[in-house]
Design a protein around this motif. Structure first.
Motif, PDB file in Angstrom:
ATOM      1  N   ALA A  27       0.825  -1.213   0.000  1.00  0.00           N
ATOM      2  CA  ALA A  27       0.000   0.000   0.000  1.00  0.00           C
ATOM      3  C   ALA A  27       0.856   1.258   0.000  1.00  0.00           C
ATOM      4  O   ALA A  27       0.485   2.270  -0.595  1.00  0.00           O
ATOM      5  CB  ALA A  27      -0.939  -0.008   1.202  1.00  0.00           C
ATOM      6  N   LYS A  28       2.010   1.193   0.667  1.00  0.00           N
ATOM      7  CA  LYS A  28       2.902   2.354   0.681  1.00  0.00           C
ATOM      8  C   LYS A  28       3.523   2.610  -0.688  1.00  0.00           C
ATOM      9  O   LYS A  28       3.855   3.744  -1.025  1.00  0.00           O
ATOM     10  CB  LYS A  28       4.012   2.145   1.725  1.00  0.00           C
ATOM     11  CG  LYS A  28       3.537   2.205   3.164  1.00  0.00           C
ATOM     12  CD  LYS A  28       4.682   2.161   4.148  1.00  0.00           C
ATOM     13  CE  LYS A  28       5.373   0.817   4.182  1.00  0.00           C
ATOM     14  NZ  LYS A  28       6.401   0.733   5.256  1.00  0.00           N
ATOM     15  N   LYS A  29       3.670   1.556  -1.453  1.00  0.00           N
ATOM     16  CA  LYS A  29       4.349   1.676  -2.736  1.00  0.00           C
ATOM     17  C   LYS A  29       3.388   1.836  -3.910  1.00  0.00           C
ATOM     18  O   LYS A  29       3.759   2.416  -4.938  1.00  0.00           O
ATOM     19  CB  LYS A  29       5.239   0.445  -2.951  1.00  0.00           C
ATOM     20  CG  LYS A  29       6.328   0.336  -1.896  1.00  0.00           C
ATOM     21  CD  LYS A  29       7.254  -0.841  -2.142  1.00  0.00           C
ATOM     22  CE  LYS A  29       8.383  -0.873  -1.105  1.00  0.00           C
ATOM     23  NZ  LYS A  29       9.347  -1.958  -1.350  1.00  0.00           N
ATOM     24  N   ASP A  30       2.179   1.298  -3.760  1.00  0.00           N
ATOM     25  CA  ASP A  30       1.211   1.401  -4.851  1.00  0.00           C
ATOM     26  C   ASP A  30      -0.192   1.264  -4.274  1.00  0.00           C
ATOM     27  O   ASP A  30      -0.791   0.192  -4.303  1.00  0.00           O
ATOM     28  CB  ASP A  30       1.471   0.310  -5.897  1.00  0.00           C
ATOM     29  CG  ASP A  30       0.693   0.536  -7.191  1.00  0.00           C
ATOM     30  OD1 ASP A  30      -0.316   1.269  -7.153  1.00  0.00           O
ATOM     31  OD2 ASP A  30       1.081  -0.042  -8.234  1.00  0.00           O
ATOM     32  N   ALA A  31      -0.709   2.369  -3.762  1.00  0.00           N
ATOM     33  CA  ALA A  31      -2.033   2.358  -3.132  1.00  0.00           C
ATOM     34  C   ALA A  31      -3.129   2.007  -4.134  1.00  0.00           C
ATOM     35  O   ALA A  31      -4.131   1.386  -3.777  1.00  0.00           O
ATOM     36  CB  ALA A  31      -2.318   3.711  -2.496  1.00  0.00           C
ATOM     37  N   ALA A  32      -2.934   2.374  -5.389  1.00  0.00           N
ATOM     38  CA  ALA A  32      -3.933   2.049  -6.406  1.00  0.00           C
ATOM     39  C   ALA A  32      -4.034   0.540  -6.604  1.00  0.00           C
ATOM     40  O   ALA A  32      -5.127  -0.013  -6.771  1.00  0.00           O
ATOM     41  CB  ALA A  32      -3.588   2.730  -7.722  1.00  0.00           C
ATOM     42  N   LEU A  33      -2.886  -0.131  -6.561  1.00  0.00           N
ATOM     43  CA  LEU A  33      -2.882  -1.584  -6.724  1.00  0.00           C
ATOM     44  C   LEU A  33      -3.607  -2.264  -5.566  1.00  0.00           C
ATOM     45  O   LEU A  33      -4.452  -3.145  -5.785  1.00  0.00           O
ATOM     46  CB  LEU A  33      -1.446  -2.105  -6.824  1.00  0.00           C
ATOM     47  CG  LEU A  33      -1.307  -3.633  -6.861  1.00  0.00           C
ATOM     48  CD1 LEU A  33      -1.992  -4.205  -8.094  1.00  0.00           C
ATOM     49  CD2 LEU A  33       0.166  -4.044  -6.820  1.00  0.00           C
ATOM     50  N   THR A  34      -3.287  -1.885  -4.341  1.00  0.00           N
ATOM     51  CA  THR A  34      -3.940  -2.532  -3.203  1.00  0.00           C
ATOM     52  C   THR A  34      -5.435  -2.209  -3.173  1.00  0.00           C
ATOM     53  O   THR A  34      -6.250  -3.060  -2.784  1.00  0.00           O
ATOM     54  CB  THR A  34      -3.285  -2.136  -1.871  1.00  0.00           C
ATOM     55  OG1 THR A  34      -3.279  -0.707  -1.735  1.00  0.00           O
ATOM     56  CG2 THR A  34      -1.855  -2.648  -1.797  1.00  0.00           C
ATOM     57  N   GLY A  35      -5.801  -1.025  -3.604  1.00  0.00           N
ATOM     58  CA  GLY A  35      -7.217  -0.700  -3.690  1.00  0.00           C
ATOM     59  C   GLY A  35      -7.943  -1.608  -4.674  1.00  0.00           C
ATOM     60  O   GLY A  35      -9.046  -2.093  -4.395  1.00  0.00           O
TER      61      GLY A  35
END
Length: 378
Positions: free
Chosen positions: A311-319
């Protein structure tokens, strides 16, 4: 469930001759691109380098053959560091792994059977990039989870084996699907040992030449198709329990890294796409949705443990992953026959339209999940 593989001892001996296999050639070290280019075909496996520094290793795989293939990074004893199954003809895949200094092999297994065509890979010493302490916590927690699932499987498998040995057909049928849940949640860890999965989870059409058919699916056929329990089935049940005890004892020695967790989560989705959605896995019992749910739970566990870093590196991905896991679980819940339990509709009752919806939901999750490994280590 994966195609059967040679036992580790035999594979290690065969590996000594792998350099002489026709078509197994290694190109000179690549310049400029840190990724190892792997070109797989029906009888060849070429790699762009034979040596890389320790740390994050990326394989850019291209299947130019006519069969689906599997590509693996292997320890000398045939344990799997990382793998990607079911790479279709004409398709590509990027596999990311964390590898320590040492000697390894890259294997291409056309048709996903046999020893495969192999290349030597030397991983040289070097200072690996500092890792987020949260990833170490995730690995430790996942290792505990894998052990818990193995321990629980032994309990549930014991119930199944007891019923088979007692000749109680109805009780054995009831215990079959629950006995597989822990295995299905952590199957990539079990598969990493190479020799256990072929003994306990191979289907009839996945057997290697000369391999004896043992394990869950052999017993599944006896219970549902043959409708009987004889002396042979009682012996097979004992062997299943013995092999699962072997797995339980070895889980703690498995190579687990953040990337193997992420790649394993994707592999669990691939298992669903290639076996459960099609109805091939539990073709006699039609308990595929139990395995399906367990695969999804295992993938989600690995993801949830890695999520704080991802989430810290790619919040869009985890979303996106959160949304797709929710959507798939919601769809699976519509097939529950016991809201408070782990019972699902018999898969032979799920029509073409229902299977298509399940397949679409799996594919929608698999795409973002395939990016998780590279995200957590970038």
């Amino acid at each position: 469930m994966r195609a059967a593989r040679l036992p580790a001892v035999l594979a290690a001996a065969t590996a000594l001759a792998s350099a002489a296999v026709t078509g197994c050639t290694a190109k000179s070290d690549a310049k400029g691109d840190d990724a190892i280019q792997v070109t797989a075909a029906d009888a060849t496996c070429t790699t762009s380098t034979a040596s890389v520094p320790a740390g994050q290793v990326t394989l850019k795989i291209r299947n130019k053959g006519t069969k689906a293939t599997e590509v693996e990074i292997l320890f000398p004893d045939d344990r799997i560091v990382s793998e990607k199954e079911n790479i279709g003809p004409g398709t590509s895949y990027t596999l990311t792994a964390e590898v320590k200094a040492g000697s390894y092999e890259i294997a291409c297994r056309p048709g996903m059977k046999g020893h495969g065509v192999r290349q030597k890979l030397t991983v040289t010493g070097g200072k690996a990039a500092a890792r987020d302490p949260e990833l170490d916590k995730a690995v430790a927690a996942y290792r505990d989870y894998a052990q818990e699932q193995a321990d629980d499987t032994l309990v549930k498998a014991g119930t199944f084996v007891k019923a088979v040995r007692a000749g109680d057909l109805a009780a054995a049928k009831r215990a079959y699907a629950p006995s597989r849940i822990g295995w299905e949640r952590t199957e990539p860890v079990a598969e990493s040992f190479g020799d256990i999965d072929p003994k306990v989870d191979t289907r009839a059409d996945g057997l290697e030449e000369g391999q004896e058919w043992t394990g869950w699916h052999r017993l599944e056929k006896a219970l549902w198709q043959d409708g009987k329990i004889g002396a042979a089935e009682k012996t097979l049940a004992g062997r299943l329990e013995t092999d699962l005890k072997d797995w339980q004892k070895r889980v703690g020695t498995a190579q687990i890294t953040p990337t193997s967790m992420a790649n394993g989560a994707k592999e669990l989705l691939d298992e669903v796409a290639t076996g459960k959605v099609t109805g091939e896995e539990d073709r006699y019992a039609h308990t595929d949705l139990v395995d399906f749910k367990a695969n999804v739970e295992g993938a989600q566990k690995a993801y949830e443990l890695l999520k704080p870093v991802a989430a810290k590196k790619d919040a869009a991905l985890t979303g996106e992953l959160d949304r797709q896991f929710t959507a798939l679980n919601t769809l699976l819940d519509t097939y529950r026959t016991d809201p408070d339990g782990y019972e699902f509709t018999s898969y032979d009752k799920v029509g073409t339209a229902g299977r298509k919806k399940l397949s679409d939901a799996v594919n929608a999750l698999a795409e973002p999940l395939s990016r998780l490994a590279a995200t957590v280590v970038k």
